[in-house]
Write a protein that holds these residues in place. Structure first.
Motif, PDB file in Angstrom:
ATOM      1  N   GLU A 167       0.827  -1.204   0.000  1.00  0.00           N
ATOM      2  CA  GLU A 167       0.000   0.000   0.000  1.00  0.00           C
ATOM      3  C   GLU A 167       0.870   1.266   0.000  1.00  0.00           C
ATOM      4  OE1 GLU A 167      -0.345  -2.540   2.038  1.00  0.00           O
ATOM      5  OE2 GLU A 167      -2.288  -3.383   1.450  1.00  0.00           O
ATOM      6  N   GLU A 168       1.925   1.262   0.842  1.00  0.00           N
ATOM      7  CA  GLU A 168       2.837   2.410   0.887  1.00  0.00           C
ATOM      8  C   GLU A 168       3.520   2.596  -0.461  1.00  0.00           C
ATOM      9  OE1 GLU A 168       4.846   3.022   5.176  1.00  0.00           O
ATOM     10  OE2 GLU A 168       5.197   1.057   4.326  1.00  0.00           O
ATOM     11  N   GLU A 170       2.488   1.747  -3.466  1.00  0.00           N
ATOM     12  CA  GLU A 170       1.559   2.293  -4.466  1.00  0.00           C
ATOM     13  C   GLU A 170       1.301   3.774  -4.233  1.00  0.00           C
ATOM     14  OE1 GLU A 170      -1.930  -0.116  -4.292  1.00  0.00           O
ATOM     15  OE2 GLU A 170      -0.904  -1.935  -5.018  1.00  0.00           O
ATOM     16  N   GLU A 171       1.180   4.161  -2.970  1.00  0.00           N
ATOM     17  CA  GLU A 171       0.919   5.561  -2.632  1.00  0.00           C
ATOM     18  C   GLU A 171       2.084   6.456  -3.051  1.00  0.00           C
ATOM     19  OE1 GLU A 171       0.143   8.281   1.359  1.00  0.00           O
ATOM     20  OE2 GLU A 171      -0.219   6.116   1.427  1.00  0.00           O
ATOM     21  N   ILE A 172       3.318   6.003  -2.789  1.00  0.00           N
ATOM     22  CA  ILE A 172       4.505   6.797  -3.144  1.00  0.00           C
ATOM     23  C   ILE A 172       4.660   6.880  -4.658  1.00  0.00           C
ATOM     24  CG2 ILE A 172       7.038   6.864  -3.008  1.00  0.00           C
ATOM     25  CD1 ILE A 172       6.740   5.571  -0.191  1.00  0.00           C
ATOM     26  N   ARG A 174       2.308   6.748  -6.899  1.00  0.00           N
ATOM     27  CA  ARG A 174       1.287   7.683  -7.407  1.00  0.00           C
ATOM     28  C   ARG A 174       1.687   9.129  -7.160  1.00  0.00           C
ATOM     29  NH1 ARG A 174      -2.514   4.005  -5.239  1.00  0.00           N
ATOM     30  NH2 ARG A 174      -2.704   5.303  -3.374  1.00  0.00           N
ATOM     31  N   ALA A 175       2.302   9.392  -5.993  1.00  0.00           N
ATOM     32  CA  ALA A 175       2.670  10.761  -5.627  1.00  0.00           C
ATOM     33  C   ALA A 175       3.810  11.307  -6.474  1.00  0.00           C
ATOM     34  CB  ALA A 175       3.037  10.821  -4.149  1.00  0.00           C
ATOM     35  N   LYS A 178       3.230  11.168 -11.420  1.00  0.00           N
ATOM     36  CA  LYS A 178       1.865  11.675 -11.556  1.00  0.00           C
ATOM     37  C   LYS A 178       1.209  11.279 -12.874  1.00  0.00           C
ATOM     38  CE  LYS A 178       3.035  15.590  -8.575  1.00  0.00           C
ATOM     39  NZ  LYS A 178       2.495  14.950  -7.360  1.00  0.00           N
ATOM     40  N   ARG A 194      11.169   6.589   0.570  1.00  0.00           N
ATOM     41  CA  ARG A 194      10.662   7.058  -0.719  1.00  0.00           C
ATOM     42  C   ARG A 194      11.710   6.864  -1.810  1.00  0.00           C
ATOM     43  NH1 ARG A 194       7.755  12.681   1.379  1.00  0.00           N
ATOM     44  NH2 ARG A 194       6.362  11.652   2.884  1.00  0.00           N
TER      45      ARG A 194
END
Length: 254
Positions: A167-168, A170-172, A174-175, A178, A194
């Protein structure tokens, strides 16, 4: 959330009590009240006395912020959970006033009321310990149930501080990508976790069975980020890629 607020809420109870944390990445001691940084290895001077960084940040907290107790007692009720009367009483308790002296200072009440307040605050402390233990156990179980990204053997230097859940990850991604995971990188992060996620994503642009010249590596990375030299260096340093000493040949490790 501001960087300072993030540091405060991620600090341990011991770190909050002392008023500062040590940032491994920046190699600096950071004041939790105002955010001032003091770099490890640098000598600081005050009133003809020289201090190493950690001693100087302690001096800073004591001289500029009086004490962490004063700072914490001054926090909003939404943060501390304390009423105005409870903050006043705790301040008097830490000053060493007895129940009779507190009654006189408050100009009213009784010693039995003050004793009741002492009891209530001690009960609140016990409840806070139990609640903190419960939440830590819940968080630990949640983390253990999360699926972590597995790194290849060449990244064996990564320890539990670099553990990343799917989950982490995928979140990073996406951030920082972009326009999608195969698109350009918006910026290269400073935080270790990161960095690892970004580099893990970038290495997928390379064929594991192929050897590359430095020019070919640069061309591939240039499409993802303008500072391709930094990306190439970190891919090597973090064990995602290797090369000959003269830089004539690069390949994906693992």
């Amino acid at each position: 959330m501001s960087v300072l607020a993030e540091l405060f809420w991620n600090a341990t109870i011991a770190e909050i009590k002392q008023g500062y944390v040590f940032d491994q990445e920046m190699e600096a001691y950071i004041c939790l009240v105002c955010g001032k940084r003091y770099e490890k290895g640098v000598i600081y001077q005050a009133e003809d006395v020289f201090y190493e960084a950690e001693k100087y940040v302690r001096r800073h907290v004591a001289s500029d912020h009086i004490s962490m107790l004063d700072f914490l007692l001054g926090l909003d009720k939404k943060i501390s959970g304390l009423t105005e009367l409870q903050r006043t009483l705790l301040n008097m308790f830490q000053m060493g006033l007895n129940d009779n002296e507190i009654v006189r200072e408050l100009d009213g009440g009784s010693t039995s009321t003050i004793r009741n307040h002492r009891f209530t605050l001690r009960e609140k402390m016990k409840q806070a310990k139990v609640f903190l233990s419960i939440m830590e156990l819940v968080e630990e179980k949640s983390i253990n149930q999360s699926r972590f990204i597995q790194f290849q053997q060449s990244n064996s230097w990564l320890d539990e501080r670099h553990q990343i859940t799917e989950e982490e990850n995928e979140e990073i991604v996406r951030a920082y990508f972009k326009q999608g995971p195969t698109g350009p990188l918006s910026e290269f992060p400073k935080k270790e976790k990161r960095k690892v996620v970004i580099l893990r994503q970038l290495i997928q642009s390379f064929d594991k069975q192929k050897q590359y010249t430095e020019k070919e590596v640069n061309e591939i990375l240039k499409e993802r980020f303008h500072d391709y030299v930094t990306l190439r260096r970190f891919l090597i340093e973090y064990g995602f890629m290797d090369r000959f000493p003269d830089g004539s040949c690069y390949w994906v490790k693992g």
